[in-house]
Design an enzyme around this catalytic site. Structure first.
Site, PDB file in Angstrom:
ATOM      1  N   ARG A  90      21.065  29.719  27.445  1.00  0.00           N
ATOM      2  CA  ARG A  90      20.798  29.133  28.763  1.00  0.00           C
ATOM      3  C   ARG A  90      20.119  27.770  28.667  1.00  0.00           C
ATOM      4  O   ARG A  90      20.478  26.843  29.390  1.00  0.00           O
ATOM      5  CB  ARG A  90      19.940  30.108  29.589  1.00  0.00           C
ATOM      6  N   LYS A  95      14.220   6.667  38.685  1.00  0.00           N
ATOM      7  CA  LYS A  95      14.298   7.862  39.538  1.00  0.00           C
ATOM      8  C   LYS A  95      14.917   9.004  38.740  1.00  0.00           C
ATOM      9  O   LYS A  95      16.046   9.435  38.967  1.00  0.00           O
ATOM     10  CB  LYS A  95      15.095   7.558  40.805  1.00  0.00           C
ATOM     11  N   LYS A 104       7.338  -5.627  43.021  1.00  0.00           N
ATOM     12  CA  LYS A 104       7.950  -5.145  44.260  1.00  0.00           C
ATOM     13  C   LYS A 104       7.051  -5.467  45.446  1.00  0.00           C
ATOM     14  O   LYS A 104       6.001  -6.102  45.303  1.00  0.00           O
ATOM     15  CB  LYS A 104       8.249  -3.650  44.144  1.00  0.00           C
ATOM     16  N   GLU A 154      11.119  -8.622  43.528  1.00  0.00           N
ATOM     17  CA  GLU A 154      11.871  -8.211  44.705  1.00  0.00           C
ATOM     18  C   GLU A 154      11.585  -9.166  45.854  1.00  0.00           C
ATOM     19  O   GLU A 154      10.424  -9.510  46.126  1.00  0.00           O
ATOM     20  CB  GLU A 154      11.453  -6.792  45.109  1.00  0.00           C
ATOM     21  N   ASP A 166      16.937  -6.479  47.952  1.00  0.00           N
ATOM     22  CA  ASP A 166      16.929  -5.068  48.344  1.00  0.00           C
ATOM     23  C   ASP A 166      17.432  -4.886  49.765  1.00  0.00           C
ATOM     24  O   ASP A 166      17.085  -5.645  50.678  1.00  0.00           O
ATOM     25  CB  ASP A 166      15.498  -4.521  48.223  1.00  0.00           C
TER      26      ASP A 166
END
Length: 265
Positions: A87, A122, A154, A181, A202
């Protein structure tokens, strides 16, 4: 054995596989085959090698396309070990091959545009290295591994630093690649005036992105992000961007269907 694989085996086997120990003789040997149950792009063979070592024979390598019912790998060992590790082996192989399969679809979608697809941070906690290896096996380009190997300024960094130009100037002292960004025309103009050489645009539409990229005129590399899916990625790639990034490659990849078949030897 890597810590993540050791922990996965420990989580599943614990004090011992009571089912296997109760019904399978300790001296029984068996052969197992990992089979693709649908078309897929393979990733995760390094995990199989960690688990089974010299007992494993790979029939396919990471990045290979596998047809339905094609043999991925074979392993001959104690029947108990094969059952205990089944598994965990499949969990890694199905998850990572799912990432590679989706990554290949993204890479194929932008073929011929000159634009490269990037993955993101992510990722599943603890699995970043493996998931980024899988994304690369599928044909996309790895972005930074973490917060430590490149600078990506960012919107919250800009707010905390006091502005676009302030953030760029402060970041130069780190001696690392800098990407920033920008979300408005004012921020774009300020970033270019500050000498930014890598911009992240973005949440623009493809038409908006194409217009901004014409204005940038090659003064900086351009990455597009935000809302980029398999269905629209080519439209974004055709804007003239150098890169497009999509978190979906890792956070939304479906585990593919791979089975394990055991027989006595």
């Amino acid at each position: 054995m890597s810590e993540i694989v050791r922990l996965a085996l420990e989580e599943d086997i614990g004090a011992g596989d009571v089912t296997t120990r109760s019904c399978v003789p300790a001296d029984r040997r068996a052969r197992g085959r990992f089979l693709a149950r649908e078309p897929l792009v393979l990733a995760g063979t390094s995990v199989l090698c960690e688990i089974y070592g010299a007992a494993l024979t790979l029939r396919k390598q990471d990045g290979d396309a596998c047809a339905d019912n094609e043999v991925i790998a074979e392993v001959e060992d104690s029947a108990r070990k094969l059952l205990e590790c089944e598994r965990v082996s499949l969990n890694f192989l199905q998850r990572l091959s799912g990432v590679a399969t989706l990554a290949r679809r993204f890479a194929d979608a932008v073929a011929g545009t000159g634009c490269r697809v990037l993955d993101t941070r992510k990722t599943t906690p603890g699995l970043r290295v493996l998931e980024k290896e899988a994304a690369a096996a599928g044909g996309v380009t790895n972005h930074r591994q973490g917060l430590f190997d490149a600078i990506l300024i960012k919107n919250n960094h800009i707010a905390a630093a006091g502005g676009v130009s302030e953030a760029i100037e402060r970041a130069r002292g780190a001696g690392l690649p800098i990407e920033i960004e920008v979300r408005t025309r004012v921020e774009l103009d300020e970033a270019l005036a500050a000498g930014a050489d890598h911009l992240l645009l973005d949440n623009l539409t493809p038409a908006e992105a194409a217009e901004w990229i014409r204005e940038i005129g090659g003064c900086a590399k351009v990455e597009l992000s935000g809302g980029i899916t398999l269905e629209n990625v080519r439209s974004y790639a055709e804007t003239g961007a150098d890169f497009v990034s999509s978190g979906a490659i890792t956070h939304s990849a479906r585990a593919v269907d791979i089975s394990f078949r055991l027989e006595l030897v």
